[in-house]
Design a protein around this motif. Sequence first.
Motif, PDB file in Angstrom:
ATOM      1  N   ILE A 135       8.540  17.184  25.599  1.00 19.77           N
ATOM      2  CA  ILE A 135       8.842  15.862  25.050  1.00 19.77           C
ATOM      3  C   ILE A 135       9.844  15.138  25.942  1.00 19.77           C
ATOM      4  O   ILE A 135       9.661  13.960  26.266  1.00 19.77           O
ATOM      5  N   LEU A 136      10.887  15.824  26.370  1.00 18.86           N
ATOM      6  CA  LEU A 136      11.878  15.196  27.244  1.00 18.86           C
ATOM      7  C   LEU A 136      11.234  14.779  28.561  1.00 18.86           C
ATOM      8  O   LEU A 136      11.446  13.654  29.035  1.00 18.86           O
ATOM      9  N   ASP A 137      10.420  15.651  29.165  1.00 18.32           N
ATOM     10  CA  ASP A 137       9.738  15.308  30.421  1.00 18.32           C
ATOM     11  C   ASP A 137       8.838  14.084  30.242  1.00 18.32           C
ATOM     12  O   ASP A 137       8.794  13.206  31.105  1.00 18.32           O
ATOM     13  N   LEU A 138       8.118  14.036  29.134  1.00 16.32           N
ATOM     14  CA  LEU A 138       7.223  12.907  28.849  1.00 16.32           C
ATOM     15  C   LEU A 138       8.009  11.592  28.768  1.00 16.32           C
ATOM     16  O   LEU A 138       7.623  10.586  29.362  1.00 16.32           O
ATOM     17  N   ILE A 139       9.127  11.617  28.059  1.00 17.10           N
ATOM     18  CA  ILE A 139       9.938  10.409  27.902  1.00 17.10           C
ATOM     19  C   ILE A 139      10.580  10.008  29.225  1.00 17.10           C
ATOM     20  O   ILE A 139      10.607   8.829  29.580  1.00 17.10           O
ATOM     21  N   ILE A 140      11.068  10.972  29.981  1.00 17.30           N
ATOM     22  CA  ILE A 140      11.691  10.675  31.277  1.00 17.30           C
ATOM     23  C   ILE A 140      10.677  10.073  32.242  1.00 17.30           C
ATOM     24  O   ILE A 140      10.988   9.123  32.975  1.00 17.30           O
ATOM     25  N   ARG A 141       9.454  10.588  32.248  1.00 20.53           N
ATOM     26  CA  ARG A 141       8.416  10.090  33.164  1.00 20.53           C
ATOM     27  C   ARG A 141       7.891   8.711  32.780  1.00 20.53           C
ATOM     28  O   ARG A 141       7.350   7.999  33.621  1.00 20.53           O
ATOM     29  N   SER A 142       8.055   8.324  31.545  1.00 18.20           N
ATOM     30  CA  SER A 142       7.492   7.058  31.067  1.00 18.20           C
ATOM     31  C   SER A 142       8.330   5.863  31.517  1.00 18.20           C
ATOM     32  O   SER A 142       9.554   5.874  31.420  1.00 18.20           O
ATOM     33  N   GLU A 143       7.648   4.843  31.970  1.00 12.58           N
ATOM     34  CA  GLU A 143       8.304   3.588  32.373  1.00 12.58           C
ATOM     35  C   GLU A 143       8.694   2.759  31.147  1.00 12.58           C
ATOM     36  O   GLU A 143       9.526   1.865  31.241  1.00 12.58           O
ATOM     37  N   ILE A 144       8.054   3.036  30.010  1.00 10.78           N
ATOM     38  CA  ILE A 144       8.305   2.270  28.790  1.00 10.78           C
ATOM     39  C   ILE A 144       8.745   3.217  27.670  1.00 10.78           C
ATOM     40  O   ILE A 144       8.538   4.427  27.752  1.00 10.78           O
ATOM     41  N   ALA A 145       9.352   2.658  26.643  1.00  7.25           N
ATOM     42  CA  ALA A 145       9.730   3.445  25.472  1.00  7.25           C
ATOM     43  C   ALA A 145       8.463   3.865  24.726  1.00  7.25           C
ATOM     44  O   ALA A 145       7.482   3.124  24.683  1.00  7.25           O
ATOM     45  N   LEU A 146       8.485   5.066  24.156  1.00  7.95           N
ATOM     46  CA  LEU A 146       7.306   5.627  23.487  1.00  7.95           C
ATOM     47  C   LEU A 146       7.560   5.811  21.992  1.00  7.95           C
ATOM     48  O   LEU A 146       8.636   6.243  21.591  1.00  7.95           O
ATOM     49  N   SER A 147       6.561   5.536  21.190  1.00  9.23           N
ATOM     50  CA  SER A 147       6.644   5.775  19.748  1.00  9.23           C
ATOM     51  C   SER A 147       6.345   7.246  19.462  1.00  9.23           C
ATOM     52  O   SER A 147       5.813   7.972  20.313  1.00  9.23           O
ATOM     53  N   SER A 162       4.030   8.386  17.546  1.00 14.62           N
ATOM     54  CA  SER A 162       2.573   8.612  17.611  1.00 14.62           C
ATOM     55  C   SER A 162       2.078   8.673  19.060  1.00 14.62           C
ATOM     56  O   SER A 162       1.181   9.455  19.375  1.00 14.62           O
ATOM     57  N   GLU A 163       2.668   7.884  19.954  1.00 16.27           N
ATOM     58  CA  GLU A 163       2.298   7.955  21.373  1.00 16.27           C
ATOM     59  C   GLU A 163       2.697   9.302  21.973  1.00 16.27           C
ATOM     60  O   GLU A 163       1.952   9.885  22.763  1.00 16.27           O
ATOM     61  N   ILE A 164       3.854   9.804  21.573  1.00 19.47           N
ATOM     62  CA  ILE A 164       4.310  11.115  22.043  1.00 19.47           C
ATOM     63  C   ILE A 164       3.378  12.198  21.512  1.00 19.47           C
ATOM     64  O   ILE A 164       2.930  13.061  22.264  1.00 19.47           O
ATOM     65  N   GLN A 165       3.062  12.144  20.220  1.00 24.10           N
ATOM     66  CA  GLN A 165       2.184  13.143  19.613  1.00 24.10           C
ATOM     67  C   GLN A 165       0.815  13.156  20.287  1.00 24.10           C
ATOM     68  O   GLN A 165       0.273  14.222  20.580  1.00 24.10           O
ATOM     69  N   LEU A 166       0.264  11.998  20.562  1.00 21.57           N
ATOM     70  CA  LEU A 166      -1.028  11.893  21.225  1.00 21.57           C
ATOM     71  C   LEU A 166      -0.978  12.492  22.636  1.00 21.57           C
ATOM     72  O   LEU A 166      -1.870  13.238  23.035  1.00 21.57           O
ATOM     73  N   SER A 167       0.082  12.217  23.359  1.00 24.93           N
ATOM     74  CA  SER A 167       0.227  12.731  24.724  1.00 24.93           C
ATOM     75  C   SER A 167       0.410  14.235  24.764  1.00 24.93           C
ATOM     76  O   SER A 167       0.044  14.883  25.740  1.00 24.93           O
ATOM     77  N   LEU A 168       0.991  14.812  23.722  1.00 23.90           N
ATOM     78  CA  LEU A 168       1.229  16.261  23.686  1.00 23.90           C
ATOM     79  C   LEU A 168      -0.031  17.051  23.371  1.00 23.90           C
ATOM     80  O   LEU A 168      -0.045  18.274  23.522  1.00 23.90           O
ATOM     81  N   ASN A 170       3.461  20.059  15.923  1.00 22.92           N
ATOM     82  CA  ASN A 170       3.146  19.130  14.837  1.00 22.92           C
ATOM     83  C   ASN A 170       4.134  17.967  14.794  1.00 22.92           C
ATOM     84  O   ASN A 170       5.156  17.969  15.487  1.00 22.92           O
ATOM     85  N   ARG A 171       3.843  16.980  13.956  1.00 24.13           N
ATOM     86  CA  ARG A 171       4.647  15.758  13.914  1.00 24.13           C
ATOM     87  C   ARG A 171       6.081  16.009  13.464  1.00 24.13           C
ATOM     88  O   ARG A 171       7.013  15.357  13.950  1.00 24.13           O
ATOM     89  N   VAL A 172       6.292  16.966  12.558  1.00 24.51           N
ATOM     90  CA  VAL A 172       7.643  17.267  12.084  1.00 24.51           C
ATOM     91  C   VAL A 172       8.481  17.867  13.213  1.00 24.51           C
ATOM     92  O   VAL A 172       9.646  17.502  13.404  1.00 24.51           O
ATOM     93  N   THR A 173       7.889  18.748  13.986  1.00 22.63           N
ATOM     94  CA  THR A 173       8.584  19.332  15.130  1.00 22.63           C
ATOM     95  C   THR A 173       8.963  18.244  16.128  1.00 22.63           C
ATOM     96  O   THR A 173      10.062  18.249  16.678  1.00 22.63           O
ATOM     97  N   ILE A 174       8.075  17.299  16.349  1.00 16.44           N
ATOM     98  CA  ILE A 174       8.364  16.196  17.273  1.00 16.44           C
ATOM     99  C   ILE A 174       9.566  15.399  16.774  1.00 16.44           C
ATOM    100  O   ILE A 174      10.482  15.102  17.540  1.00 16.44           O
ATOM    101  N   TYR A 175       9.600  15.073  15.473  1.00 21.52           N
ATOM    102  CA  TYR A 175      10.750  14.360  14.919  1.00 21.52           C
ATOM    103  C   TYR A 175      12.036  15.152  15.111  1.00 21.52           C
ATOM    104  O   TYR A 175      13.075  14.598  15.481  1.00 21.52           O
ATOM    105  N   ARG A 176      11.991  16.448  14.860  1.00 21.27           N
ATOM    106  CA  ARG A 176      13.180  17.295  15.011  1.00 21.27           C
ATOM    107  C   ARG A 176      13.656  17.323  16.455  1.00 21.27           C
ATOM    108  O   ARG A 176      14.850  17.237  16.732  1.00 21.27           O
TER     109      ARG A 176
END
Length: 125
Positions: free
Chosen positions: A13-25, A27-33, A38-44
């Motif tokens: 998740i951290l790598d995905l956000i760091i690599r992104s040029e834009i802020a991610l929601s 649902s965008e993070i969940q889709l990319s993973l 699961n979604r609860v783990t992503i929120y945590r």
Amino acid sequence: MKQTRKTTAKTEILDLIIRSEIALSHSEIQLSLDGLCNRVTIYRVLDRLIEEDLIHKVVNIDGGVKYASCHSCSTTHNHNHVHFSCQKCKSVTCIEGVEPFFELPKKYKVSDVNFTVSGICPQCC
């Protein structure tokens, strides 16, 4: 800053956000993973990354929440910068180096700033 253990989900998740040029929601993070967690783990994980000051939360003009990383943090780390929300493509971009200025009456203590400017981004012009 509280240190926590590294997990595969946290690293991805951290790598995905760091690599992104834009802020991610979320649902965008969940889709990319692609089913990594699961979604609860992503929120945590997102909450943990915010707590560790590795990413920051951006509340969009429409009230949606996105997550971003500073790409040019120097010795002075500051997430209080302008965010640009494109009305056409719906992307949210951190505009680092531009800090909002405002003045509050005495006895108000600011802990966080969320400053979002709305318009059309360079890619959509």
